[in-house]
Design an enzyme around this catalytic site. Structure first.
Site, PDB file in Angstrom:
ATOM      1  N   ASN A  21      10.928 -40.598  35.741  1.00  0.00           N
ATOM      2  CA  ASN A  21      10.319 -40.016  35.430  1.00  0.00           C
ATOM      3  C   ASN A  21       8.643 -40.169  34.782  1.00  0.00           C
ATOM      4  OD1 ASN A  21      11.498 -39.716  33.123  1.00  0.00           O
ATOM      5  ND2 ASN A  21      11.808 -37.937  33.058  1.00  0.00           N
ATOM      6  N   ASP A  23       8.505 -41.396  31.673  1.00  0.00           N
ATOM      7  CA  ASP A  23       7.657 -40.846  30.337  1.00  0.00           C
ATOM      8  C   ASP A  23       8.402 -42.051  29.584  1.00  0.00           C
ATOM      9  OD1 ASP A  23      10.668 -41.126  30.361  1.00  0.00           O
ATOM     10  OD2 ASP A  23      11.304 -39.614  29.717  1.00  0.00           O
ATOM     11  N   ASP A  27      16.516 -43.446  32.512  1.00  0.00           N
ATOM     12  CA  ASP A  27      17.356 -42.114  33.001  1.00  0.00           C
ATOM     13  C   ASP A  27      18.774 -42.359  33.855  1.00  0.00           C
ATOM     14  OD1 ASP A  27      15.827 -41.477  34.953  1.00  0.00           O
ATOM     15  OD2 ASP A  27      13.880 -41.151  33.433  1.00  0.00           O
ATOM     16  N   ASP A  96      30.535 -45.839  27.618  1.00  0.00           N
ATOM     17  CA  ASP A  96      31.278 -46.436  26.294  1.00  0.00           C
ATOM     18  C   ASP A  96      32.418 -45.458  25.783  1.00  0.00           C
ATOM     19  OD1 ASP A  96      30.491 -47.961  24.034  1.00  0.00           O
ATOM     20  OD2 ASP A  96      29.561 -48.724  25.903  1.00  0.00           O
ATOM     21  N   ASP A 193      34.392 -49.131  21.958  1.00  0.00           N
ATOM     22  CA  ASP A 193      32.970 -50.200  20.952  1.00  0.00           C
ATOM     23  C   ASP A 193      33.882 -50.779  19.572  1.00  0.00           C
ATOM     24  OD1 ASP A 193      30.328 -51.172  19.794  1.00  0.00           O
ATOM     25  OD2 ASP A 193      31.040 -49.915  18.123  1.00  0.00           O
ATOM     26  N   GLU A 235      36.651 -54.257  22.961  1.00  0.00           N
ATOM     27  CA  GLU A 235      34.972 -55.069  22.390  1.00  0.00           C
ATOM     28  C   GLU A 235      36.107 -55.558  21.124  1.00  0.00           C
ATOM     29  OE1 GLU A 235      30.490 -56.048  20.918  1.00  0.00           O
ATOM     30  OE2 GLU A 235      31.980 -53.634  20.232  1.00  0.00           O
ATOM     31  N   HIS A 306      24.614 -56.073  25.494  1.00  0.00           N
ATOM     32  CA  HIS A 306      22.557 -55.943  25.312  1.00  0.00           C
ATOM     33  C   HIS A 306      22.387 -56.491  23.489  1.00  0.00           C
ATOM     34  CE1 HIS A 306      26.471 -53.558  24.410  1.00  0.00           C
ATOM     35  NE2 HIS A 306      25.844 -52.701  23.168  1.00  0.00           N
ATOM     36  N   ASP A 307      24.196 -56.799  23.574  1.00  0.00           N
ATOM     37  CA  ASP A 307      23.437 -57.312  21.834  1.00  0.00           C
ATOM     38  C   ASP A 307      23.370 -58.855  22.309  1.00  0.00           C
ATOM     39  OD1 ASP A 307      24.813 -54.966  21.078  1.00  0.00           O
ATOM     40  OD2 ASP A 307      26.749 -56.086  21.156  1.00  0.00           O
TER      41      ASP A 307
HETATM   42  C1  NOJ Z   1      29.467 -53.343  19.362  1.00  0.00           C
HETATM   43  C2  NOJ Z   1      28.019 -52.611  20.266  1.00  0.00           C
HETATM   44  O1  NOJ Z   1      27.797 -53.330  20.957  1.00  0.00           O
HETATM   45  C3  NOJ Z   1      26.602 -52.591  19.336  1.00  0.00           C
HETATM   46  O2  NOJ Z   1      25.568 -52.790  20.063  1.00  0.00           O
HETATM   47  C4  NOJ Z   1      26.728 -51.562  18.457  1.00  0.00           C
HETATM   48  O3  NOJ Z   1      25.393 -51.868  17.208  1.00  0.00           O
HETATM   49  C5  NOJ Z   1      27.776 -51.983  17.319  1.00  0.00           C
HETATM   50  N1  NOJ Z   1      29.241 -52.127  17.934  1.00  0.00           N
HETATM   51  C6  NOJ Z   1      27.991 -50.563  16.362  1.00  0.00           C
HETATM   52  O4  NOJ Z   1      28.586 -49.663  17.825  1.00  0.00           O
END
Ligand code: NOJ
Length: 514
Positions: A21, A23, A27, A96, A193, A235, A306-307
């Protein structure tokens, strides 16, 4: 019963995948609009990074309401639509589960803070004085003083992410209810997580992983009839060669698989520009292949999330050999034993994104590092965060060369590297990933077979996968190319160069022999 071997995951970071959209925030409708793209790639499962209601201090890993999808990405209605559309297209969805901590804006914490005798007080971990000197993973003490009630609470991550007290049975029941809520909605599983932190030994000076009740807690949550057909991946930074079996041995009824990180922790300090060598990476991966195979369990196979910084910048050459090294890294992810997880954009060889102004960064870990290390020259800090900072993975996917309005500074190389351009290229990275996925789906040696290390030298890594009559050999040359004395037999069925000389591999050449 979960057939873990058949899954090929693709991780989506919703805010940065596709904005339907305009913004500036990706999404769920955007994800839905790209189902064709994902099917074309060939993946059959998605891990959706958290997009619940959240103040976004840690970009959604600070959950304020576990049952509400954030309105920013379309709310619960958009989630149900997406889930339905994915299932219609044969794609599974795992969500997640962030259960080590909540946001400080979660109703439980807002209550808990009110007084020492509040019924929710014991949902969190409070002490009159800190019982240890644990550090937050984002810097500073892990204990925060609360003026109103004159006690400290534990936060393993940001101050705004108080840790839950899993010793309290009511907390475990709440988490179970959340799991059941999403199962009822139809999700196919959970990515959990920092799961190895849920049980804590506050007397352990080394920190809060692998506590004494960890396995009983996991079994209590996922060893139930209700979760029998659910895919679960924990994780687990504290998973080691010695304990990995405890997490995902089928008979123990804990998890389907785990994310382990030893192959990505190749330097002492996180924030450095020193690149790990491909050889060291392959050595670590090969040893984990052997460990998990001997333990009879499946690990995950991944180089990005993403980390993490972009793999082609970290382990490959993101300028002169971008195509070759991106495809080689794709081969390492998709051809080894284990459940592959690709991260959005990896399939077109997205690189790290360089920025020289602090406004271009958003990640709490990155900003804390920058601010608390002011003893280092600014240029050095920028170089470090550009090399390994988490925002590298979090910039919007460049679908075209044009950068759109977005919640975070856009990917810096979008003119040169974007989806539209890759798909039209003479040699699209995307097409090579698709070929790897097709091979994995049609060759049981890759999805189900055994792993044998053939060779690991300064110049290349060679391994074999075998299942019944099916057998393949994979050759991965490092940055300088490789001379191979005794050539490996077989016909090349996949090659990231246009030619193949059995005794002379080119830089980053990947060959699959059958
Ligand atoms: C692991 C996640 O992958 C990360 O992005 C997050 O900052 C930490 N756990 C805390 O939730």
């Amino acid at each position: 019963m979960i057939q873990a071997e058949n899954f090929i995951f693709y991780q989506i970071y919703p805010k940065s995948f596709c904005d339907s959209n305009g913004d500036g925030i990706g999404d769920l409708a955007g994800i839905q609009s790209k189902i064709g793209y994902l099917k074309d790639l060939g993946i059959n499962a998605i891990w959706l990074t958290p997009c619940y209601e959240s103040p976004n201090v840690d970009n959604g890993y600070d959950v304020a309401n576990y049952r509400k999808i954030s309105e920013e990405v379309g709310g619960n209605a958009a989630f149900e639509k997406l889930l339905h559309a994915l299932h219609e297209n044969g794609i599974k969805l795992i969500v997640d589960l962030v259960a080590n901590h909540t946001s400080d804006q979660h109703a439980w914490f807002l209550e808990a803070k009110k007084s020492k005798d509040n019924p929710y007080r014991n949902y969190y971990i409070w002490r009159e004085t800190p019982p240890n000197d644990w550090q937050s993973l984002f810097g500073g003490s892990a204990w925060e003083y609360d003026e109103r009630t004159k006690e400290y609470y534990l936060h393993s991550y940001a101050v705004e992410q108080p840790d839950l007290n899993w010793e309290n049975p009511a907390v475990r029941q709440e988490i179970q209810n959340i799991v059941d809520y999403w199962i009822k909605k139809g999700v196919d599983g959970f990515r959990c997580d920092v799961l190895d932190q849920i049980s804590k030994d506050l007397h352990d000076p080394n920190g809060n992983g692998n506590g004494p009740m960890l396995h009983p807690y996991i079994r209590e949550l996922f060893g139930r009839n209700a979760t029998e057909n659910i895919f679960t991946v924990g994780e687990c930074w504290a998973a080691t060669a010695d304990n990995v079996k405890l997490f995902c041995d089928k008979d123990r009824k804990e998890l389907t698989t785990v994310f382990t990180f030893q192959h990505l922790c190749l330097s002492k300090n996180k924030f450095t520009t020193k690149k790990p060598s491909l050889k060291d990476l392959c050595k670590k991966m090969a040893s984990w292949q052997q460990v998990t195979q001997e333990a009879g369990v499946y690990n995950t196979s991944f180089l990005e999330n993403h980390d993490q910084p972009r793999s082609v910048s970290r382990f490959g050459n993101d300028t002169s050999y971008r195509y070759e090294s991106a495809t080689l890294l794709g081969g390492l992810t998709l051809l080894q034993r284990g459940i592959p997880f690709l991260f959005q954009g990896q399939e077109i060889g997205i690189t790290n994104s360089r920025h020289d102004a602090l406004e271009a960064f958003n990640d709490v870990e990155t900003l804390n590092y920058f601010k608390t290390n002011d003893n280092l020259p600014e240029a050095e800090r920028f170089a470090n965060i550009n090399a390994v900072g988490r925002d590298n993975a979090r910039r919007p996917i460049p679908w075209t060369a044009k950068t759109e309005k977005s919640w975070i500074a856009p990917y810096a190389r979008s003119e040169e590297i974007n989806v539209e351009k890759d798909l039209r290229a003479e040699k699209p990275v995307f097409a090579f990933y698709r070929d790897l996925i097709t091979l994995r789906k049609t060759n049981k040696a890759i999805s189900h077979g055994t792993f044998t290390l053939l060779n690991l030298t300064d110049e290349y890594y060679a391994f074999q996968r075998e299942y019944g009559e099916e057998k393949i050999t994979v050759l991965c040359a490092f940055e300088r190319g490789a001379r191979i004395e005794n050539a490996y037999g077989g016909a090349a069925i996949l090659n990231n160069y246009s030619d193949y000389a059995p005794q002379e591999l080119k830089p980053y050449q990947l060959i699959v022999l059958k």
